[in-house]
Design an enzyme around this catalytic site. Sequence first.
Site, PDB file in Angstrom:
ATOM      1  N   ASN A 150       0.801  -1.224   0.000  1.00  0.00           N
ATOM      2  CA  ASN A 150       0.000   0.000   0.000  1.00  0.00           C
ATOM      3  C   ASN A 150       0.836   1.278   0.000  1.00  0.00           C
ATOM      4  O   ASN A 150       0.313   2.357  -0.236  1.00  0.00           O
ATOM      5  CB  ASN A 150      -0.948   0.019   1.209  1.00  0.00           C
ATOM      6  CG  ASN A 150      -0.223  -0.266   2.500  1.00  0.00           C
ATOM      7  OD1 ASN A 150       0.346  -1.332   2.684  1.00  0.00           O
ATOM      8  ND2 ASN A 150      -0.228   0.701   3.391  1.00  0.00           N
ATOM      9  N   GLN A 178      -5.228  -3.803  -1.510  1.00  0.00           N
ATOM     10  CA  GLN A 178      -4.932  -2.811  -2.558  1.00  0.00           C
ATOM     11  C   GLN A 178      -5.059  -3.400  -3.966  1.00  0.00           C
ATOM     12  O   GLN A 178      -5.025  -2.654  -4.948  1.00  0.00           O
ATOM     13  CB  GLN A 178      -3.513  -2.243  -2.381  1.00  0.00           C
ATOM     14  CG  GLN A 178      -3.333  -1.383  -1.138  1.00  0.00           C
ATOM     15  CD  GLN A 178      -4.038  -0.024  -1.226  1.00  0.00           C
ATOM     16  OE1 GLN A 178      -4.430   0.441  -2.296  1.00  0.00           O
ATOM     17  NE2 GLN A 178      -4.223   0.625  -0.085  1.00  0.00           N
ATOM     18  N   HIS A 200     -13.926   0.379   0.155  1.00  0.00           N
ATOM     19  CA  HIS A 200     -13.600   1.792  -0.052  1.00  0.00           C
ATOM     20  C   HIS A 200     -12.314   2.002  -0.849  1.00  0.00           C
ATOM     21  O   HIS A 200     -11.969   3.127  -1.181  1.00  0.00           O
ATOM     22  CB  HIS A 200     -13.571   2.553   1.280  1.00  0.00           C
ATOM     23  CG  HIS A 200     -12.407   2.292   2.173  1.00  0.00           C
ATOM     24  ND1 HIS A 200     -11.412   3.219   2.371  1.00  0.00           N
ATOM     25  CD2 HIS A 200     -12.067   1.230   2.938  1.00  0.00           C
ATOM     26  CE1 HIS A 200     -10.516   2.733   3.240  1.00  0.00           C
ATOM     27  NE2 HIS A 200     -10.900   1.527   3.592  1.00  0.00           N
ATOM     28  N   CYS A 328      -3.202   4.467   6.341  1.00  0.00           N
ATOM     29  CA  CYS A 328      -3.713   4.460   7.695  1.00  0.00           C
ATOM     30  C   CYS A 328      -2.895   5.361   8.610  1.00  0.00           C
ATOM     31  O   CYS A 328      -3.361   5.712   9.678  1.00  0.00           O
ATOM     32  CB  CYS A 328      -3.767   3.047   8.226  1.00  0.00           C
ATOM     33  SG  CYS A 328      -4.812   2.041   7.179  1.00  0.00           S
TER      34      CYS A 328
HETATM   35  N1  PLP Z   1      -4.399  -3.723   4.185  1.00  0.00           N
HETATM   36  C1  PLP Z   1      -3.906  -2.837   3.313  1.00  0.00           C
HETATM   37  C2  PLP Z   1      -2.821  -3.242   2.371  1.00  0.00           C
HETATM   38  C3  PLP Z   1      -4.411  -1.518   3.272  1.00  0.00           C
HETATM   39  O1  PLP Z   1      -3.912  -0.633   2.409  1.00  0.00           O
HETATM   40  C4  PLP Z   1      -5.440  -1.158   4.185  1.00  0.00           C
HETATM   41  C5  PLP Z   1      -5.939   0.231   4.227  1.00  0.00           C
HETATM   42  O2  PLP Z   1      -5.237   1.172   3.899  1.00  0.00           O
HETATM   43  C6  PLP Z   1      -5.933  -2.147   5.052  1.00  0.00           C
HETATM   44  C7  PLP Z   1      -5.387  -3.399   5.034  1.00  0.00           C
HETATM   45  C8  PLP Z   1      -7.051  -1.823   5.998  1.00  0.00           C
HETATM   46  O3  PLP Z   1      -8.282  -1.790   5.325  1.00  0.00           O
HETATM   47  P1  PLP Z   1      -9.566  -1.059   5.976  1.00  0.00           P
HETATM   48  O4  PLP Z   1      -9.338   0.392   5.861  1.00  0.00           O
HETATM   49  O5  PLP Z   1     -10.715  -1.539   5.138  1.00  0.00           O
HETATM   50  O6  PLP Z   1      -9.668  -1.562   7.372  1.00  0.00           O
END
Ligand code: PLP
Length: 379
Positions: A150, A178, A200, A328
Amino acid sequence: MQVYLDNAATTAIDPEVFEAMKPYMLNHYGNPSSIHTHGRQARSAIEQARKKVADLLNTSPAEIFFTSGGTEADNTAIKCTLQSGNFQQVITSKIEHHAVLHTLQHLERTDNITIKYVNLDPNGSINFDHLQELLTINGPALVSLMHANNEIGNLTDIKRVGEICHEHQSIFHSDTVQAIAHYAHDLQEIDVHCMVGSAHKFHGPKGAGFLYIKAEHKISPFIHGGAQERNMRGGTENVIGIVGLAKAMEIACQNMEDHHQHIQGLKTLMIEKLKSKIPGVQFNGLSDCADNSLYTILNVSLPPADDNEMLLFNLDISGISASGGSACSSGSNVGSHVLTELGADPDRGSVRFSFSKFNTEEEVDYTVQKVAELYQVKA
Ligand code: PLP
């Protein structure tokens, strides 16, 4: 001009997805567990969505479980696999998303699991020889490796990881957040036990995701307190989110080739323009490598400058939303664990631009222009 280039953090809802969700906000509000007409309408929408997602992944609806998103799906896959099986050993990489890394590190403290980290090549690629070696020396494990990173966009050949895991009687979980709906995933071709998606990230609503669990991989329930999701995840389902997820995935998969070409074109344009305007610009990981990198992410490494820490702020002032690390962690000052692991120079400024089907060449021109202006001021 307002430019949104943070699509790896989240995407805009597609108006068609919103239209599909609307009736479930306003009219079909029944509880899917109720047996009257209102309830049955909602139940039917969930089961249709499950079938749609399963069809798009070429698998069975019985293997799809809806969740609140990618984080819950990753937590579930990891925790329930370790609780249900005989595995005490996990193999992962240091550049996984925190939904995986922090879950594993928590279990290392509370459940005495052992984590082994697979070596990475200097550009962040998984070293497959080391993965083989770890499994050969230590025996079967839960292997958790993501499809697309990501932050830097590196793609891992998950088909190959699945084959290696199969050879070593190991369980394979892949964080595909992703990559889902950006690449085709045929689950008859990929030997994976658990895989996850989050609406999303592909123009669906926030708070809706799914976990694929291969039928032969039996794990215990994730949330107790109700018979929903075939006794695996108690709690009234997010009907609106589930309907939106399936619609968004359908649109993305139907138009995947067109979206891929459009977005890859924008990314290539940005690489060329940045190279021509900013001497010394570099790209983190495999970001500028079309075949081995997610077409939606470009992680740019800018030459050292005094106020590099103000880069995202200055871009924001110019109307450009981008990110300096993982989606995140955007908004926080915590450095990127991925770039640190890659040995990136902390004096260089790193910006993750991430694109969607809604971005345009004009937006790319404007963004490169603004980045170049910032660097001229500094020079
Ligand atoms: N895994 C990856 C590679 C992500 O990029 C993200 C969010 O950025 C997540 C997990 C978490 O997903 P969610 O926002 O639906 O909890």
